[in-house]
Design an enzyme around this catalytic site. Sequence first.
Site, short mmCIF file in Angstrom:
data_model
loop_
_atom_site.label_atom_id
_atom_site.label_comp_id
_atom_site.label_asym_id
_atom_site.label_seq_id
_atom_site.Cartn_x
_atom_site.Cartn_y
_atom_site.Cartn_z
N LYS A 188 -24.01 31.47 57.70
CA LYS A 188 -23.50 32.30 56.60
C LYS A 188 -24.03 31.75 55.26
CE LYS A 188 -21.48 34.58 59.81
NZ LYS A 188 -20.12 34.59 60.34
C1 LIG Z 1 -19.26 34.95 61.55
C2 LIG Z 1 -18.32 36.10 61.59
C3 LIG Z 1 -16.96 35.98 61.95
C4 LIG Z 1 -16.39 34.72 62.52
O1 LIG Z 1 -16.62 33.65 61.73
P1 LIG Z 1 -16.33 32.16 62.28
O2 LIG Z 1 -16.20 31.38 61.01
O3 LIG Z 1 -17.54 31.79 63.08
O4 LIG Z 1 -15.09 32.20 63.08
C5 LIG Z 1 -16.14 37.07 61.84
N1 LIG Z 1 -16.62 38.26 61.44
C6 LIG Z 1 -17.92 38.43 61.12
C7 LIG Z 1 -18.36 39.76 60.64
C8 LIG Z 1 -18.81 37.36 61.21
O5 LIG Z 1 -20.10 37.54 60.93
#
Ligand SMILES: *Cc1c(COP(=O)(O)O)cnc(C)c1O
Length: 385
Positions: A188
């Site tokens: 991210k």
């Molecule tokens: C990455 C992601 C999540 C989950 O995030 P984590 O921090 O890995 O639990 C949830 N929703 C979306 C759209 C994502 O891209």
Amino acid sequence: MIPYGRQAIDAEDVEAVIATLTSDFLTQGPQVPGFERAVCEATGAGHAVAVNSATSALHIACLALGVGPGDLVWTSPISFAASANCARYCGADVDFVDIDRESFNMSPAALEEKLEAAARIGRLPKLVIPVHLCGLPCEMEAIAALAKRYGFKILEDASHAIGARYRDMPVGACAHSDIAVFSFHPVKIVTTGEGGVAATKDPELARRMGLLRSHGITRDPAEMEGELDGPWYYEQVALGLNYRMTEIQAALGLSQMRRLDQFVARRNALAERYDERLSGLPLDLPERPAGVRSSFHLYVVRLRGESVRDFHRQVFEALRERGIGVNLHYIPIYRHPYYRDLGFRPGHCPEAERYYERAISIPLYHGMTEDQQDRVVTALGEVLS
Ligand SMILES: *Cc1c(COP(=O)(O)O)cnc(C)c1O
């Protein structure tokens, strides 16, 4: 292989983590509140509750909003499974609202149509979870107007969208929602290794999520039902979880947040460069609607034409062979065996299916060089010709 995404760690990040490792606190110290303040400052959120993942943040957000067995939660089919799983953790039923063809986000028109049908049979959702796919904010004004009319709550899955703006407001200010959730997974925009934040302007929701992240236990006499038995006393007032973020993660996040603007600016610059260099190829490029700023977590191109399913697969394989780490975000959630077992069938959302047959996420990350980007462009040109 040029990856589709990767973290950007600098010497200051390393220093911050090392300093925390040798400090008094590895958990429940000053770094987590510091990181939460940094998220509030950057996003205009009134309150931020940091946890060990966005998945955990989505879970406690659903719990704080009162989602439980028998309730109905709607989200977008083109998202990571966690956007739907959070409702299942609470025992609620899930359904999916089809996406808009150009933005790939939940379509307000499809939402309105589905709400009208749901109202007729008396089965309206308690909560709707729009997902700002790729970092492009959803049409929140339209979704919020429907929330008012049909009486549902809104939880933004902003996992892709820290640093994005919607009509001059940062995502996370919750101008049109109850809670917004960010992810700090390494792919991210900003990372804590693993981590998530639930942001809200409502102090009561923040208080509830704060309790739920740490066993439902309070040491604040104002929150207790009984008398203080002594200086050791604390009370468990709800069934919470241990979803706490460590000090090590928060120190990394706090250091990374200083570069948020830089990260988003670089991603936007690379996206513009893709826009220019890919414009001659037979591809549909990401939409650039007025009045919003995408954080460009992902850059998704789509193949043109009908019946491109086989070609899509060939393009993917040929790009991977050329060392281009393309990916697909995402398989429609209802196609996973877990959701099929709940009764969903492929084809449930026609626009989501259309997207799934032709979408390709191409590499985009902070440390990507123009040379690497040109290699992606050249490979795409070769493969599509
Ligand atoms: C990455 C992601 C999540 C989950 O995030 P984590 O921090 O890995 O639990 C949830 N929703 C979306 C759209 C994502 O891209």
